[in-house]
Design a protein around this motif. Structure first.
Motif, short mmCIF file in Angstrom:
data_model
loop_
_atom_site.label_atom_id
_atom_site.label_comp_id
_atom_site.label_asym_id
_atom_site.label_seq_id
_atom_site.Cartn_x
_atom_site.Cartn_y
_atom_site.Cartn_z
N VAL A 29 7.10 -10.50 -7.95
CA VAL A 29 7.04 -11.56 -6.94
C VAL A 29 6.82 -10.95 -5.55
O VAL A 29 6.08 -11.52 -4.73
CB VAL A 29 8.32 -12.41 -6.97
N ALA A 30 7.41 -9.79 -5.29
CA ALA A 30 7.21 -9.13 -4.00
C ALA A 30 5.74 -8.77 -3.82
O ALA A 30 5.17 -8.93 -2.73
CB ALA A 30 8.07 -7.88 -3.90
N GLY A 31 5.09 -8.31 -4.89
CA GLY A 31 3.67 -8.01 -4.83
C GLY A 31 2.84 -9.25 -4.56
O GLY A 31 1.86 -9.20 -3.82
N GLN A 32 3.23 -10.37 -5.16
CA GLN A 32 2.51 -11.63 -4.92
C GLN A 32 2.65 -12.08 -3.46
O GLN A 32 1.70 -12.57 -2.87
CB GLN A 32 3.04 -12.73 -5.84
N ILE A 33 3.84 -11.91 -2.90
CA ILE A 33 4.07 -12.30 -1.50
C ILE A 33 3.19 -11.47 -0.58
O ILE A 33 2.52 -12.00 0.31
CB ILE A 33 5.56 -12.13 -1.13
N VAL A 34 3.16 -10.16 -0.81
CA VAL A 34 2.37 -9.26 0.02
C VAL A 34 0.88 -9.59 -0.10
O VAL A 34 0.15 -9.61 0.90
CB VAL A 34 2.66 -7.79 -0.37
N ALA A 35 0.43 -9.88 -1.34
CA ALA A 35 -0.98 -10.21 -1.54
C ALA A 35 -1.33 -11.55 -0.88
O ALA A 35 -2.41 -11.69 -0.29
CB ALA A 35 -1.29 -10.26 -3.03
N ALA A 36 -0.44 -12.54 -0.98
CA ALA A 36 -0.72 -13.85 -0.42
C ALA A 36 -0.81 -13.82 1.10
O ALA A 36 -1.56 -14.59 1.70
CB ALA A 36 0.36 -14.85 -0.86
N ASN A 38 -1.70 -11.12 2.85
CA ASN A 38 -2.65 -10.07 3.26
C ASN A 38 -1.99 -8.94 4.06
O ASN A 38 -2.50 -8.51 5.09
CB ASN A 38 -3.83 -10.64 4.04
N ILE A 39 -0.83 -8.51 3.56
CA ILE A 39 -0.13 -7.38 4.18
C ILE A 39 -0.39 -6.16 3.31
O ILE A 39 -0.30 -6.24 2.08
CB ILE A 39 1.38 -7.66 4.28
N GLU A 40 -0.72 -5.05 3.93
CA GLU A 40 -0.98 -3.81 3.20
C GLU A 40 0.31 -3.34 2.52
O GLU A 40 1.32 -3.16 3.20
CB GLU A 40 -1.48 -2.74 4.18
N PRO A 41 0.31 -3.16 1.18
CA PRO A 41 1.55 -2.77 0.47
C PRO A 41 2.10 -1.41 0.89
O PRO A 41 3.30 -1.17 0.75
CB PRO A 41 1.12 -2.72 -1.00
N ALA A 42 1.26 -0.54 1.44
CA ALA A 42 1.73 0.79 1.82
C ALA A 42 2.46 0.79 3.17
O ALA A 42 3.10 1.78 3.50
CB ALA A 42 0.55 1.76 1.88
N ARG A 44 5.24 0.08 6.06
CA ARG A 44 6.70 0.05 6.10
C ARG A 44 7.16 -1.18 6.86
O ARG A 44 6.42 -1.75 7.66
CB ARG A 44 7.24 1.31 6.78
N VAL A 45 8.41 -1.57 6.62
CA VAL A 45 8.94 -2.77 7.28
C VAL A 45 8.99 -2.58 8.79
O VAL A 45 8.70 -3.52 9.55
CB VAL A 45 10.35 -3.09 6.73
N ASN A 46 9.30 -1.36 9.26
CA ASN A 46 9.38 -1.16 10.71
C ASN A 46 8.00 -1.17 11.37
O ASN A 46 7.92 -1.22 12.60
CB ASN A 46 10.13 0.13 11.05
N GLN A 47 6.93 -1.16 10.59
CA GLN A 47 5.57 -1.25 11.14
C GLN A 47 5.07 -2.69 11.23
O GLN A 47 4.01 -2.94 11.78
CB GLN A 47 4.60 -0.43 10.29
N LEU A 48 5.83 -3.63 10.68
CA LEU A 48 5.41 -5.03 10.69
C LEU A 48 5.65 -5.64 12.06
O LEU A 48 6.63 -5.34 12.73
CB LEU A 48 6.18 -5.84 9.64
N SER A 49 4.77 -6.55 12.43
CA SER A 49 4.96 -7.28 13.69
C SER A 49 5.93 -8.44 13.44
O SER A 49 6.22 -8.80 12.30
CB SER A 49 3.62 -7.82 14.21
N ASP A 50 6.41 -9.03 14.53
CA ASP A 50 7.32 -10.17 14.40
C ASP A 50 6.63 -11.35 13.72
O ASP A 50 7.27 -12.10 12.98
CB ASP A 50 7.83 -10.59 15.78
N ASP A 51 5.33 -11.51 13.98
CA ASP A 51 4.59 -12.62 13.35
C ASP A 51 4.53 -12.44 11.83
O ASP A 51 4.64 -13.41 11.08
CB ASP A 51 3.17 -12.70 13.93
N GLU A 52 4.32 -11.20 11.38
CA GLU A 52 4.24 -10.94 9.94
C GLU A 52 5.60 -11.17 9.28
O GLU A 52 5.67 -11.73 8.18
CB GLU A 52 3.76 -9.51 9.69
N ILE A 53 6.67 -10.75 9.92
CA ILE A 53 8.01 -10.98 9.38
C ILE A 53 8.29 -12.48 9.31
O ILE A 53 8.83 -12.98 8.32
CB ILE A 53 9.07 -10.24 10.21
N LEU A 54 7.89 -13.20 10.34
CA LEU A 54 8.05 -14.65 10.35
C LEU A 54 7.24 -15.30 9.23
O LEU A 54 7.71 -16.23 8.57
CB LEU A 54 7.64 -15.21 11.72
N ALA A 55 6.02 -14.80 8.99
CA ALA A 55 5.19 -15.34 7.91
C ALA A 55 5.84 -15.10 6.55
O ALA A 55 5.83 -16.00 5.69
CB ALA A 55 3.80 -14.71 7.96
N ILE A 56 6.41 -13.92 6.35
CA ILE A 56 7.12 -13.63 5.09
C ILE A 56 8.29 -14.57 4.92
O ILE A 56 8.50 -15.15 3.85
CB ILE A 56 7.58 -12.15 5.06
#
Length: 122
Positions: A29-36, A38-42, A44-56
């Motif tokens: 399910v985590a892989g499906q979330i990342v694919a849906a 369009n976040i690069e699976p490689a 790291r969480v600390n590299q994500l922007s606030d918008d991407e965290i909000l989208a997740i």
């Protein structure tokens, strides 16, 4: 530290691995979330922007049952089985293995420590 569904997500881990820290989200399910999203699976969480965290966070809230709601739903299913008196419900009520395991030997995790039988001598 990102907080999603009431869980602090570890920041140094890759995004799909970090999402599995949420109860109800496995690696698939985590892989499906990342694919849906369009976040690069490689990444790291600390590299994500606030918008991407909000989208997740919004994706999980909209599409998945996780954490407290999932635990409550599972407990209600077990309680329903116990109330209607199904075989699985009886096994839950007696605190015995539910899925067909043998209990003559083994099953110590579910049954607790062995109790001595009075008057039994060898």
């Amino acid at each position: 530290m990102a907080r999603i569904a009431g869980v602090n997500i570890p920041t140094g881990k890759r995004v799909p691995i970090a999402l599995t820290y949420i109860h109800g989200i496995g690696s698939g399910v985590a892989g499906q979330i990342v694919a849906a999203l369009n976040i690069e699976p490689a990444r790291r969480v600390n590299q994500l922007s606030d918008d991407e965290i909000l989208a997740i966070r919004e994706y999980i809230d909209a599409n998945l049952t996780v954490e407290g709601d999932l635990r409550r739903e599972k407990q209600m299913n077990i309680k329903r089985m116990m109330d209607i008196g199904s075989y699985r419900g009886l096994r839950h009520r007696r605190n015995l293995p539910v899925r067909g395991q043998r209990t003559h030997t083994n099953a110590r995790t579910r049954k607790g420590p062995a109790k001595a039988i009075a008057g039994k001598k060898k």
